[in-house]
Design an enzyme around this catalytic site. Structure first.
Site, PDB file in Angstrom:
ATOM      1  N   GLY B 154     108.995  52.702  46.441  1.00 15.57           N
ATOM      2  CA  GLY B 154     109.548  51.370  46.297  1.00 15.57           C
ATOM      3  C   GLY B 154     111.071  51.412  46.339  1.00 15.57           C
ATOM      4  O   GLY B 154     111.693  52.467  46.152  1.00 15.57           O
ATOM      5  N   CYS B 155     111.666  50.253  46.568  1.00 20.09           N
ATOM      6  CA  CYS B 155     113.124  50.185  46.699  1.00 20.09           C
ATOM      7  C   CYS B 155     113.803  50.450  45.361  1.00 20.09           C
ATOM      8  O   CYS B 155     114.720  51.285  45.273  1.00 20.09           O
ATOM      9  CB  CYS B 155     113.529  48.837  47.266  1.00 20.09           C
ATOM     10  SG  CYS B 155     112.787  47.411  46.448  1.00 20.09           S
ATOM     11  N   TYR B 156     113.361  49.761  44.315  1.00 21.16           N
ATOM     12  CA  TYR B 156     113.965  49.983  43.000  1.00 21.16           C
ATOM     13  C   TYR B 156     113.769  51.426  42.536  1.00 21.16           C
ATOM     14  O   TYR B 156     114.715  52.046  42.018  1.00 21.16           O
ATOM     15  CB  TYR B 156     113.380  49.025  41.968  1.00 21.16           C
ATOM     16  CG  TYR B 156     113.813  47.581  42.082  1.00 21.16           C
ATOM     17  CD1 TYR B 156     115.160  47.218  42.016  1.00 21.16           C
ATOM     18  CD2 TYR B 156     112.878  46.561  42.210  1.00 21.16           C
ATOM     19  CE1 TYR B 156     115.542  45.888  42.090  1.00 21.16           C
ATOM     20  CE2 TYR B 156     113.269  45.219  42.274  1.00 21.16           C
ATOM     21  CZ  TYR B 156     114.596  44.894  42.214  1.00 21.16           C
ATOM     22  OH  TYR B 156     114.989  43.561  42.274  1.00 21.16           O
ATOM     23  N   ALA B 159     116.346  53.824  44.192  1.00 21.03           N
ATOM     24  CA  ALA B 159     117.684  53.754  43.596  1.00 21.03           C
ATOM     25  C   ALA B 159     117.700  54.343  42.189  1.00 21.03           C
ATOM     26  O   ALA B 159     118.633  55.051  41.800  1.00 21.03           O
ATOM     27  CB  ALA B 159     118.176  52.304  43.576  1.00 21.03           C
TER      28      ALA B 159
END
Lengths: 351, 351, 351, 351
Positions: B154-156, B159
């Protein structure tokens, strides 16, 4: 196999310098080998532009602008300094035998009187002006390939001339009574600290500026006059968009005769079918600035108004890439014997 | 010399499909050879995505999703369909022997109970789940290279995990009491027609959403628990930014012992010095989402608060490129024996 | 019937001066009667602020700042000048007997040592500092009504203190280990020409700034310490939003005991039920900055995380209106014997 | 002393309904007393519009649209429903004797054939159409005051007609060959869920739409023909701006004779000197959409191009306030015997 060409960049604090540094990171046969700036000399380029870290060019040290140093380290130099300052830099670089692409307006206007009138300054390099080639690759590709000094077109002229080219060429429209209503992203206003381009002054707003007196007017007229074979006097009026990049020129032209939209559209498709970057939208399509974001594309859409007998041409480019640094790189490609689109086949950043 | 690999893309209507199409135009050894979509089947890809015209892939015709057809035309397939729909597609493609990168969440959580709890759905492919590798190249490069099914993070989580990796690894911070305050650009909300993501509902505004219940929470906890060697339970809270792309995770961690910022920063620099995409900002620098726009970079900045004995880590990525499609392509590179960054050395679009 | 009060504004070039001029056009019992600015003296206010044309105040002529002139023409004066410059202006105006609302930070910190440490400057008006009242009407309404010098709170402190007030007061949360992750619109950065706040540097991006060292930290701690009855030391960290106006404070607090969300929410509703401007969202609602745009509202939403035993409070204000000039006007209302919300019952501009 | 008037609003889900609710919170003599919506009936208005909480109207319950109920509870009704749906609603309300302001296009075009041609629908209320008055207060104030059914003008026509009024009236320009290049904020596209108006499709981009076929064309032509005393056929072309509110019409007109800019400007100043909302910029000034944000103002700037003998008029309004709901309220004021600007003296939200 091409040898690797060494590029120089004089002027690194503005958006056009930044854009050239970005584009050169992806060029297969040309690398940034020299950068110069009065205010930033001594700094590492990656410290000045953190976005460049871990990319080619980040470790260059910015130098003082100096023609001899440039000559020792470059095959070609890009001038990204303000109008007025570029002309003498160009002369010094040419004196060292360097090929030069000047991103300023100093060598764009063939008629020095027109230049001096619109820019309200004296041109100190009249002889060199004769030598300069106007760097719009679709129109002057051959001349650019043989040139040593290329005047990189303005952003608005690039969008306007490409937008009008096919219709004028085919005689679908009159060269009289042209109106160009143009809108530009804020990067076109440069990177100088100014209240008028602060975020809170531009965001969520829209305004016209420099109506009837923008300096790109004579540049557009010069090229359209050559195309039309007659002096063109038009109305060019710019507006400021709350976007980073992008120009949208909405061009209003009077039809000659009664061509159909089908005919006009087909002629445009044919005209640009082999051009790497000019893209005709479908007959019912209209361009969007984001569809060319970060690229060399010029997207063109048409509408024909039978009620008012006008052709409306929407011509869209990225003002920083196609309208400045990318076009400069295309010119450099041609001047160095590379294919015009070398390192410049980019997809737009969507969304 | 690498042979040219043929990629398939199932799901073309969302932003991740769009981004993959964009990135593949620039890949030197992989090209889009098959696209499929239930709603758009029969359309030319360039008509669906006008931004692709005059670029590789524009002339492909979108097909109905079909594993056999995909197998005939692809070496590897990217699944860009919603959570829940991906698991069975993946099984069908694997049954045909295809390598698969799944951009959905269906194979990210190793513990099927955790998946079924957070996603409130039954997992229909429990056996396949065992086979899947979590596709964060910096952590699992080798396993990815040997995998046939990669669960794209996932994107979160991308990061957050990259942001915390070095500090946790070195024991500078406690794995308890972590708070991640995350902000994402609106492309993360997808491309479905919805009032809540209309321009006028998002522009010039800011809000939190899904506080304490976002589904990326267990994914982050899973990976941090492995890193910390102990179960991690943290507070993850997302917000919606009025920007197109970009995630900024502000991570609050309690210091263990009394490390100095110099020590912590130096350890980070050392940890990431050979990573192609993780960039440590200078000790006094902080990242900006635009500095990674359109790229695979993860930019990290640090602050140490001696008053509250916390380390604050700012970790920034592009949610669509690094947080989805670019990372999927990096995984595909590894699965196909290419260098991880093949076709993925991009400079950010600035400004 | 109230007599019409005459207000003075010293400092007209910034956004807080602009906002005060805007708000005073709608005040039924107070009008702008005197404006002063060193750089703009001699200009008509409507020429400086074209948005004011055809509204009250446009025909005022901007004067040089002068306490005696102000005294002759005003009942109350708003100081919208930078920190450091305000303290002596305030002293001069007080010497003339004028009531003063100071929008700078000069009189906000009761402990002069704390002021001198965080602002790295000497306080020249220590006696006057004793006299100043902290101008948060919900907390200090009575004291403000009796004050002659009001220190208008900072924007971040306003959002943070109102956000935490009820939960601290009721003892639902610990006053230790507080984390405030705050995000502000760009108008909070002021109206000075600077590259870092140019449109193209802020738009479509997001970043943290001044982590662990923002000067609003001691101001928040001062007020929360008074509320908690014990010294509060917290982590306050600001970020820059690509919006004009709005602050969103996401506040992370540790629960004391095991209160339910129902209990906490009900206590908040009760606490603020008679406050004109603090609005509790429904139990499952979260605030958005646009919902308070241009107004005095502070919208508060809650989430309770049973996994990490934290209460998350989202507190949202308009940084220019509630966080600066509107609050200044509310203070002026109280100081002049008017209802606190006189002229300040505005609906937000949506969208 | 005016009695308090009771207003009804039919249609609450769109931006014009939202704007009317906002404006009525500040009206001294009119309050929202009835709201109706098919999809939202039964909901409290403050739950539907959280921005309204603690403001007048929040506690109203939305009803099913019903003319008899409306008649029982209202003195005047605003119709904020789509074109086509409004005509029969209007008839029902008129049958109950109610005064009606219709925000749709259903009663704007006097010639029913023109309506049926451009809107491609049959007009079911031809008799009522005769009764309707075009609600542009600057032109038709008296007729509006005596009307029972007012057709509220379109947003583009409001900006265009006010922009051209003085120059046409004084004969400075020809009524032939007019070109209007118009740009509108995205709220003009309405609040329906649609991919084309998602944040990520509009933000940081710009495009034209509906070229040569926008339905506001005949409305502009109708009013200009009356002004010019001759049929006007013009080119009207709209564009979509990445802003919430605001229309900027750039109008290109051919000069008649050789008037100077001084003469033309002075005539405009004189023409609008007593109008509460039309503001002439100084001779060298140009309007900005933000300067009218949230207000009834129409700001006008001029440029004269001696080279092409054209007058360029920039006319700027807020499309939601002046271009829709605010103008509707101004019409209601007149219809109810109140001053036209009652409750409508707002300063723009800057920035």
């Amino acid at each position: 196999m091409h040898k690797e060409l060494r590029a120089g960049l004089i002027g690194v604090t503005g958006y056009t310098g930044m854009e050239l540094a970005r584009l050169l990171t992806a060029h297969p046969h040309m690398r940034l080998n020299f950068t110069a700036s009065r205010s930033e000399a001594g700094k590492r380029l990656g410290d000045h532009y953190p976005f460049l870290e871990k990319l080619p060019g980040a470790d260059l040290v910015i130098r003082q602008p100096d023609a001899k140093q440039a000559a020792a380290q470059c095959d070609i130099v890009f001038l990204a300094v303000p109008h007025g300052a570029a002309m003498d830099f160009a002369a010094d670089l040419r004196a060292e035998g360097l090929a030069v692409v000047d991103l300023s307006a100093d060598f764009r206007l063939r008629d020095v009187d027109v230049f001096e009138h619109w820019y309200a300054t004296t041109h100190s390099q009249r002889t060199l002006l004769q030598e300069a080639v106007y760097g719009l690759p679709e129109l002057y590709g051959e001349a650019i390939a043989g040139a040593k000094l290329v005047a990189n077109p303005g952003c608005y002229p690039t969008a306007s001339i490409l937008g009008l080219y096919a219709a004028l060429k085919h005689g679908f429209i009159s060269s009289e009574d042209l109106v160009i209503d143009a809108k530009s992203g804020t990067s076109g206003a440069g990177r100088k600290a100014a209240v008028s381009t602060l975020f809170c002054e531009v965001h969520d707003s829209f305004r016209a500026y420099n109506l009837v007196k923008h300096r790109h007017t004579p540049e557009i007229e010069q090229e359209l006059s050559l195309l039309a074979g007659a002096p063109v006097c038009l109305s060019f009026n710019p507006h400021l968009l709350p976007i980073d990049r992008g120009i949208h020129a909405t061009i209003y032209a009077k039809l000659k005769g009664e061509p159909t939209l089908d005919e006009i559209h087909a002629a445009h498709v044919e005209c640009w079918k082999d051009a790497p970057w000019v893209r005709m939208l479908p007959k019912d399509g209209l361009p969007e600035t984001r569809q060319v974001r970060g690229t060399m594309f010029c997207d063109i859409g048409l509408a024909l108004d039978p009620r008012t007998k006008r052709l409306i041409i929407c011509s869209v480019i990225d003002n920083l890439c196609r309208g400045a640094s990318g076009q400069a790189l295309a010119n450099a490609n041609l001047m160095c014997g590379l294919p015009v689109d070398c390192g410049l086949v980019q997809a737009p950043l969507m969304p």
